[in-house]
Motif scaffolding. Sequence first.
Motif, mmCIF file in Angstrom:
data_model
loop_
_atom_site.group_PDB
_atom_site.id
_atom_site.type_symbol
_atom_site.label_atom_id
_atom_site.label_comp_id
_atom_site.label_asym_id
_atom_site.label_seq_id
_atom_site.Cartn_x
_atom_site.Cartn_y
_atom_site.Cartn_z
ATOM 1 N N THR A 35 0.820 -1.210 0.000
ATOM 2 C CA THR A 35 0.000 0.000 0.000
ATOM 3 C C THR A 35 0.853 1.259 0.000
ATOM 4 N N ASN A 36 2.194 1.111 -0.004
ATOM 5 C CA ASN A 36 3.108 2.243 0.088
ATOM 6 C C ASN A 36 2.930 3.043 1.368
ATOM 7 N N LEU A 37 2.394 2.393 2.410
ATOM 8 C CA LEU A 37 2.372 3.048 3.719
ATOM 9 C C LEU A 37 3.745 2.851 4.354
ATOM 10 N N SER A 38 4.115 3.754 5.262
ATOM 11 C CA SER A 38 5.396 3.618 5.944
ATOM 12 C C SER A 38 5.361 2.416 6.885
ATOM 13 N N ILE A 39 6.276 1.455 6.637
ATOM 14 C CA ILE A 39 6.302 0.260 7.474
ATOM 15 C C ILE A 39 6.719 0.626 8.897
ATOM 16 N N GLY A 40 7.619 1.613 9.004
ATOM 17 C CA GLY A 40 8.039 2.072 10.328
ATOM 18 C C GLY A 40 6.844 2.570 11.141
ATOM 19 N N GLN A 41 5.968 3.347 10.489
ATOM 20 C CA GLN A 41 4.782 3.864 11.180
ATOM 21 C C GLN A 41 3.822 2.738 11.550
ATOM 22 N N LEU A 42 3.691 1.763 10.652
ATOM 23 C CA LEU A 42 2.824 0.624 10.949
ATOM 24 C C LEU A 42 3.353 -0.116 12.180
ATOM 25 N N PHE A 43 4.670 -0.313 12.206
ATOM 26 C CA PHE A 43 5.289 -0.978 13.355
ATOM 27 C C PHE A 43 4.938 -0.248 14.647
ATOM 28 N N LEU A 44 5.105 1.076 14.633
ATOM 29 C CA LEU A 44 4.838 1.856 15.842
ATOM 30 C C LEU A 44 3.378 1.730 16.255
ATOM 31 N N ALA A 45 2.492 1.724 15.263
ATOM 32 C CA ALA A 45 1.067 1.658 15.561
ATOM 33 C C ALA A 45 0.709 0.352 16.266
ATOM 34 N N GLY A 46 1.505 -0.687 16.056
ATOM 35 C CA GLY A 46 1.194 -1.979 16.661
ATOM 36 C C GLY A 46 1.605 -2.107 18.119
ATOM 37 N N VAL A 47 2.459 -1.204 18.591
ATOM 38 C CA VAL A 47 3.031 -1.371 19.933
ATOM 39 C C VAL A 47 1.950 -1.436 21.019
ATOM 40 N N VAL A 48 1.078 -0.404 21.058
ATOM 41 C CA VAL A 48 0.090 -0.353 22.146
ATOM 42 C C VAL A 48 -0.939 -1.489 22.025
ATOM 43 N N PRO A 49 -1.504 -1.740 20.820
ATOM 44 C CA PRO A 49 -2.415 -2.894 20.718
ATOM 45 C C PRO A 49 -1.737 -4.198 21.161
ATOM 46 N N GLY A 50 -0.442 -4.360 20.830
ATOM 47 C CA GLY A 50 0.279 -5.563 21.245
ATOM 48 C C GLY A 50 0.336 -5.692 22.754
ATOM 49 N N PHE A 51 0.629 -4.593 23.426
ATOM 50 C CA PHE A 51 0.678 -4.636 24.889
ATOM 51 C C PHE A 51 -0.712 -4.858 25.475
ATOM 52 N N ASP A 72 -7.730 7.255 9.154
ATOM 53 C CA ASP A 72 -6.286 7.285 8.979
ATOM 54 C C ASP A 72 -5.812 5.922 8.466
ATOM 55 N N PRO A 73 -5.064 5.877 7.341
ATOM 56 C CA PRO A 73 -4.708 4.580 6.753
ATOM 57 C C PRO A 73 -3.854 3.698 7.673
ATOM 58 N N ILE A 74 -3.017 4.321 8.512
ATOM 59 C CA ILE A 74 -2.195 3.534 9.446
ATOM 60 C C ILE A 74 -3.101 2.875 10.496
ATOM 61 N N HIS A 75 -4.054 3.650 10.998
ATOM 62 C CA HIS A 75 -5.024 3.148 11.963
ATOM 63 C C HIS A 75 -5.819 1.983 11.348
ATOM 64 N N PHE A 76 -6.301 2.213 10.125
ATOM 65 C CA PHE A 76 -7.074 1.185 9.430
ATOM 66 C C PHE A 76 -6.240 -0.086 9.248
#
Lengths: 423, 170
Positions: free
Chosen positions: A161-177, A350-354
């Motif tokens: 999707t050409n989204l930033s993988i770094g941003q996707l990674f960060l977005a996963g931190v809190v849901p993971g915890f 927000d595409p990262i959120h989605f």
Amino acid sequence: MLASLFLSFAALLLLGLPIAYALLLSAALALYVAGIDLSIVPQRMFNSLDSFPLVAVPLFVFAGELMNKAGVSRRLIALAIALVGHFKGGLGHVNVVSSMLFAGISGSATADAAALGKVLIPAMQREKYDLDFAIAITAASATIGPIIPPSIIMVVYGSMTNLSIGQLFLAGVVPGFLMGASFLLLSYLYAIRRNYPSHSPASWRELRQAFRQAFFPLMAVAIVFGGIVGGVFTPTEAGAVAVAYTLLLSLAYDRISLRDLYETAFRCALLTSAILIILGAASSFSWVVARAQLPGLLGTAIVEISPNAAVQLLVIILFILVIGMFLEGMAAMIILIPVLSPMSLSMGMDPIHFATVVVVGIVIGTITPPMGLLLYVTCGVVEAPLRTVTRIIWVFVAAMVAVLLLTAYVPAITTFLPTLLAR
Amino acid sequence: MSAPGGTLPQRDGLPGVLRLATEALKAAVVGAFALVVVTSFLQVVARYVFAWPFAWAEELVRLANIWCVLLAVGFGIAYSAHFRIGILSDMLPPRLRRVLDIVVQGLMALIALGMVVLGASFVQRTMMTSTPMLGIPHGIAYAAVPVGFAAALAVSLARLVAALRDREAR
């Protein structure tokens, strides 16, 4: 065109063709019927694989495998026992905490489930935990692997999707915890209800000892997870560093020979190929889907169900969960992304959120019967039949769905870290 | 013949040449994989330690990754590594399962053949242009598709023959 595409795909899947082959043939048939030159099939396959971010996939697959070779699981589990073993139902908590530590180096759930399950499920059985609980908590907590960075599934999502993988990674931190916290809670509730034992508290000396034993593996977590979250490395760089570090670790612990390394690299290449060939094959399939304007059609259909974005999101989540029950996670995501990701924009999300919502939803599918790959892997570790867990697992699924809904409807959970650290 | 996580079909029965070819292909897969891993790491070192990123490395890593993925497709069949749904096959009685296996292997061989033919014509058309950094003709890079699926075709045909023989023997 669409109906024949999906029907032929489903029929070929049911016959037992590999997913990649079923995608290729059904797309080729649809193209042929539409009178389009079939040479776009190899062309699109090549172009979809020709992506630098995708290189992170073999790197994280290899790092995860090397970590297992290095015998890291034993050390991390010992540390987790020293930390949380004294709570009621200690080994249940240990399972969750080690999975979270593992998640900071590894990017896939199956590697985690196999590595931790092999040690922890027999240990739990020795302490008279019920087998259904032992398997279920191992499988469920392994799903944290692809949510807490790094994450192979997010690498694929980002590169498609050409989204930033770094941003996707960060977005996963809190849901993971959050997932970890919900599993700890479940583990505690089961421990009380079924009266599971606890370990005696670790003395300071034991705790120090455990930390010392786990120091270098923990450094791997610090470098990979820390490097990604701190913005030091790009995802691909983090993968390369993870491989170098875990290789060094397995050499230092004297756990790997050259012959071993050769075979391990080969097996990782096979797994990488099995994942990425689906991506390559799906590129023609999604081209047909896009040409037939399916995303637009679905967008209209969903607006007809409700003009309310919250309801639309719920419909999409239900759709993902149902698909996840029947199709392997990575494949399901690769097929769904071209259809779903345009909808995030029309919904004003927000595409990262989605993307995070989609990934968590897909990951839930890996532990839902009848097709939960993780359930098969974890049951396979102790050679238990799948029906051992088909009841209890729904409790864990319910907890994950709760986290998913929270992630979906409280955007700050995913957007907080990426916006904070982007500055 | 289709045991999950199984080995290459008729491994011991393979003629010497074929076995040699298999080992060579395996070495090529591991070699491409190693190229991906080592070059990616060197690139990090070059960037952080020497503050000197080399631009051609990225292209090399991408191409090595594609070749690795495609060359391994055939092995993926031989080792049952590909993701698939085996529910129908599991439900069928053994005799029908063998028939289904023959149908599936035949279809897979056909698909692989199609990719070889389509890929080869794609390669022919792109031999005249070169990649930006390494200056390799595009066609050589693209050859990963027909070459990879040629290996996959070979494995599928071997399995098809084995499945047919297995059926005759009963």
